[in-house]
Design an enzyme around this catalytic site. Structure first.
Site, PDB file in Angstrom:
ATOM      1  N   CYS A   1      17.870   0.934  33.925  1.00  0.00           N
ATOM      2  CA  CYS A   1      19.252   1.096  34.395  1.00  0.00           C
ATOM      3  C   CYS A   1      19.681   2.532  34.168  1.00  0.00           C
ATOM      4  O   CYS A   1      20.227   3.165  35.058  1.00  0.00           O
ATOM      5  CB  CYS A   1      20.173   0.143  33.650  1.00  0.00           C
ATOM      6  SG  CYS A   1      19.883  -1.536  34.166  1.00  0.00           S
TER       7      CYS A   1
ATOM      8  N   ASP B   1      26.679  -2.474  33.690  1.00  0.00           N
ATOM      9  CA  ASP B   1      27.480  -3.615  33.232  1.00  0.00           C
ATOM     10  C   ASP B   1      28.609  -3.009  32.388  1.00  0.00           C
ATOM     11  O   ASP B   1      28.406  -2.659  31.227  1.00  0.00           O
ATOM     12  CB  ASP B   1      26.547  -4.512  32.412  1.00  0.00           C
ATOM     13  CG  ASP B   1      27.227  -5.677  31.713  1.00  0.00           C
ATOM     14  OD1 ASP B   1      28.470  -5.704  31.637  1.00  0.00           O
ATOM     15  OD2 ASP B   1      26.485  -6.560  31.233  1.00  0.00           O
TER      16      ASP B   1
ATOM     17  N   GLU C   1      17.929   1.013  18.752  1.00  0.00           N
ATOM     18  CA  GLU C   1      17.362   1.011  20.108  1.00  0.00           C
ATOM     19  C   GLU C   1      16.916   2.424  20.490  1.00  0.00           C
ATOM     20  O   GLU C   1      15.831   2.610  21.066  1.00  0.00           O
ATOM     21  CB  GLU C   1      18.384   0.473  21.116  1.00  0.00           C
ATOM     22  CG  GLU C   1      17.788   0.298  22.505  1.00  0.00           C
ATOM     23  CD  GLU C   1      18.825   0.192  23.606  1.00  0.00           C
ATOM     24  OE1 GLU C   1      18.646  -0.606  24.519  1.00  0.00           O
ATOM     25  OE2 GLU C   1      19.826   0.940  23.575  1.00  0.00           O
TER      26      GLU C   1
HETATM   27  N1  LIG Z   1      23.594  -7.984  32.209  1.00  0.00           N
HETATM   28  C1  LIG Z   1      23.060  -7.058  31.394  1.00  0.00           C
HETATM   29  N2  LIG Z   1      23.871  -6.160  30.800  1.00  0.00           N
HETATM   30  C2  LIG Z   1      23.368  -5.213  29.978  1.00  0.00           C
HETATM   31  O1  LIG Z   1      24.164  -4.420  29.445  1.00  0.00           O
HETATM   32  C3  LIG Z   1      21.957  -5.172  29.752  1.00  0.00           C
HETATM   33  C4  LIG Z   1      21.145  -6.119  30.388  1.00  0.00           C
HETATM   34  N3  LIG Z   1      21.711  -7.039  31.202  1.00  0.00           N
HETATM   35  N4  LIG Z   1      19.797  -6.121  30.196  1.00  0.00           N
HETATM   36  C5  LIG Z   1      19.128  -5.148  29.383  1.00  0.00           C
HETATM   37  C6  LIG Z   1      19.980  -4.442  28.439  1.00  0.00           C
HETATM   38  C7  LIG Z   1      20.269  -5.116  27.151  1.00  0.00           C
HETATM   39  N5  LIG Z   1      21.606  -4.601  26.837  1.00  0.00           N
HETATM   40  C8  LIG Z   1      22.539  -5.348  26.143  1.00  0.00           C
HETATM   41  C9  LIG Z   1      22.326  -6.689  25.939  1.00  0.00           C
HETATM   42  C10 LIG Z   1      23.246  -7.436  25.217  1.00  0.00           C
HETATM   43  C11 LIG Z   1      24.391  -6.813  24.725  1.00  0.00           C
HETATM   44  C12 LIG Z   1      25.349  -7.624  23.923  1.00  0.00           C
HETATM   45  O2  LIG Z   1      25.297  -8.845  23.911  1.00  0.00           O
HETATM   46  N6  LIG Z   1      26.244  -6.991  23.206  1.00  0.00           N
HETATM   47  C13 LIG Z   1      27.196  -7.653  22.330  1.00  0.00           C
HETATM   48  C14 LIG Z   1      26.590  -7.882  20.961  1.00  0.00           C
HETATM   49  C15 LIG Z   1      26.012  -6.638  20.348  1.00  0.00           C
HETATM   50  C16 LIG Z   1      24.981  -6.808  19.250  1.00  0.00           C
HETATM   51  O3  LIG Z   1      24.541  -7.918  18.926  1.00  0.00           O
HETATM   52  O4  LIG Z   1      24.620  -5.785  18.680  1.00  0.00           O
HETATM   53  C17 LIG Z   1      28.448  -6.795  22.284  1.00  0.00           C
HETATM   54  O5  LIG Z   1      29.504  -7.357  21.973  1.00  0.00           O
HETATM   55  O6  LIG Z   1      28.381  -5.595  22.544  1.00  0.00           O
HETATM   56  C18 LIG Z   1      24.593  -5.461  24.948  1.00  0.00           C
HETATM   57  C19 LIG Z   1      23.672  -4.730  25.658  1.00  0.00           C
HETATM   58  C20 LIG Z   1      21.997  -3.647  27.820  1.00  0.00           C
HETATM   59  N7  LIG Z   1      21.338  -4.194  28.942  1.00  0.00           N
HETATM   60  O1  LIG Z   2      21.245  -0.071  29.518  1.00  0.00           O
HETATM   61  C1  LIG Z   2      21.613  -0.924  30.331  1.00  0.00           C
HETATM   62  C2  LIG Z   2      20.744  -1.888  30.813  1.00  0.00           C
HETATM   63  C3  LIG Z   2      21.219  -2.787  31.696  1.00  0.00           C
HETATM   64  N1  LIG Z   2      22.495  -2.761  32.125  1.00  0.00           N
HETATM   65  C4  LIG Z   2      22.953  -3.810  33.084  1.00  0.00           C
HETATM   66  C5  LIG Z   2      23.301  -3.400  34.476  1.00  0.00           C
HETATM   67  C6  LIG Z   2      23.124  -4.715  35.244  1.00  0.00           C
HETATM   68  O2  LIG Z   2      24.284  -5.526  35.022  1.00  0.00           O
HETATM   69  C7  LIG Z   2      21.938  -5.354  34.552  1.00  0.00           C
HETATM   70  C8  LIG Z   2      20.632  -5.050  35.230  1.00  0.00           C
HETATM   71  O3  LIG Z   2      20.506  -5.783  36.397  1.00  0.00           O
HETATM   72  P1  LIG Z   2      19.861  -5.167  37.743  1.00  0.00           P
HETATM   73  O4  LIG Z   2      19.912  -6.292  38.734  1.00  0.00           O
HETATM   74  O5  LIG Z   2      18.466  -4.748  37.423  1.00  0.00           O
HETATM   75  O6  LIG Z   2      20.708  -4.000  38.147  1.00  0.00           O
HETATM   76  O7  LIG Z   2      21.925  -4.772  33.254  1.00  0.00           O
HETATM   77  C9  LIG Z   2      23.368  -1.820  31.644  1.00  0.00           C
HETATM   78  O8  LIG Z   2      24.564  -1.763  31.998  1.00  0.00           O
HETATM   79  N2  LIG Z   2      22.894  -0.905  30.760  1.00  0.00           N
END
Ligand SMILES: Nc1nc(=O)c2c([nH]1)NC[C@@H]1CN(c3ccc(C(=O)N[C@@H](CCC(=O)O)C(=O)O)cc3)CN21
Ligand SMILES: O=c1ccn([C@H]2C[C@H](O)[C@@H](COP(=O)(O)O)O2)c(=O)[nH]1
Length: 273
Positions: free
Chosen positions: A146, A178, A58
């Protein structure tokens, strides 16, 4: 990674119940700060197994200026899938703003190149900032940034201690976090970016400072968070970076090796979309 567990505990103990855009519901606090000395090891969460491959790809993808998920998909990274359109596009997100921030005259600004030049040539500057928060573009993005803005700082070498190089620190402002899924990724990603910048600018490691706006735990991550809090953190791993690379845009996946990472098992959680 006591800092991370302290954040989790703080939000659980003092956070307010708050509705959110995704409809999931959160416990949330506004304003918090963590600090990691990059000399102490690579700040990778040890109380669950993290997928470093996704984090490195990423970051390389952001630095390349790309905003289509095809590079990530080719490398087995799925974390952005839910937000892309049918062609894989995310709109003018991080990569675009970092490398090609649009100017009113039609030109573009490469903020990463500018900040590397500032760190190298004017390390006392207090203006070494990269912003992804482009107010005019936010509504065309799949998700407004974010990790919105970061700043570098060079502490001059302490001659009395025999130091010859300054120390590079980076502070990130993350508007929305998050804590269970996103934050471990964000810490590792910015720590790595700071280490890469340190190498190409021929400096020593300083701190990564992580400052938050809305720091939240989603209601469906509470059991996972409690499980993590029951686990004792382990010693931090070490990140080895290929010392030959002197250009911030030339790093490849193979240039990074993580040593001595001995995490607790992975913990599954659903991502709120
Ligand atoms: N709700 C939310 N939380 C986020 O952290 C987040 C978003 N949305 N939207 C955009 C990006 C995408 N990001 C993400 C999305 C998915 C995982 C996740 O599912 N992680 C799992 C699997 C990791 C993998 O497949 O490599 C984990 O256990 O960490 C982590 C960060 C961070 N961001
Ligand atoms: O790098 C990242 C990208 C996204 N997030 C999380 C933070 C929020 O839970 C969602 C984004 O939702 P918004 O309503 O736009 O705030 O994704 C993160 O922690 N880190």
């Amino acid at each position: 990674m006591k800092q991370y567990l302290d954040l989790m505990k703080h939000v659980m103990e003092t956070g307010a119940q708050k509705h959110d855009r995704t409809g999931t519901g959160t416990v949330s606090v506004f304003g918090y700060q963590m600090r990691f000395n990059l000399k102490d090891g690579f700040p990778m969460v040890t109380t669950k197994k993290l997928h470093l491959k996704s984090i490195i790809h990423e970051l390389i993808w952001f630095l390349s200026g790309d905003t289509n998920i095809s590079y990530l998909k080719e490398n087995g990274v799925r974390i952005w899938d839910e937000w892309a359109d049918a062609e894989g596009n995310l709109g003018p997100v991080y990569g675009y703003q970092w490398r090609s921030w649009p100017k009113p005259d039609g030109g573009h600004i490469d903020q990463i190149t500018q900040v590397v030049n500032q760190i190298r040539n004017n390390p006392d500057s207090r203006r070494m900032i990269v912003s992804a928060w482009n107010v005019a573009d936010v509504n065309q993005m799949a998700l407004p940034p974010c990790h919105s803005l970061f700043q570098f700082y060079v502490e001059p070498p302490n001659k009395e201690k025999g130091e010859s190089r300054g120390k590079l620190s980076c502070q990130l402002y993350q508007r929305s976090a998050d804590i269970f899924l996103g934050v471990p990724f964000n810490i590792a990603s910015y720590a790595l970016l700071t280490m890469m910048m340190t190498q190409v600018c021929e400096l020593d490691y300083g701190d990564f400072i992580h400052t938050f706006g809305d720091a939240h735990l989603y209601n469906n991550h509470m059991d996972q968070a409690r499980l993590q809090l029951s686990r004792e953190p382990r010693p931090l791993p070490t990140m080895k970076i290929n010392p030959e690379v002197k250009d911030i845009f030339k790093f490849k996946f193979e240039d990074f090796t993580l040593e001595n990472y001995d995490p607790w098992p992975h913990i599954k959680a659903a991502v709120a979309v």
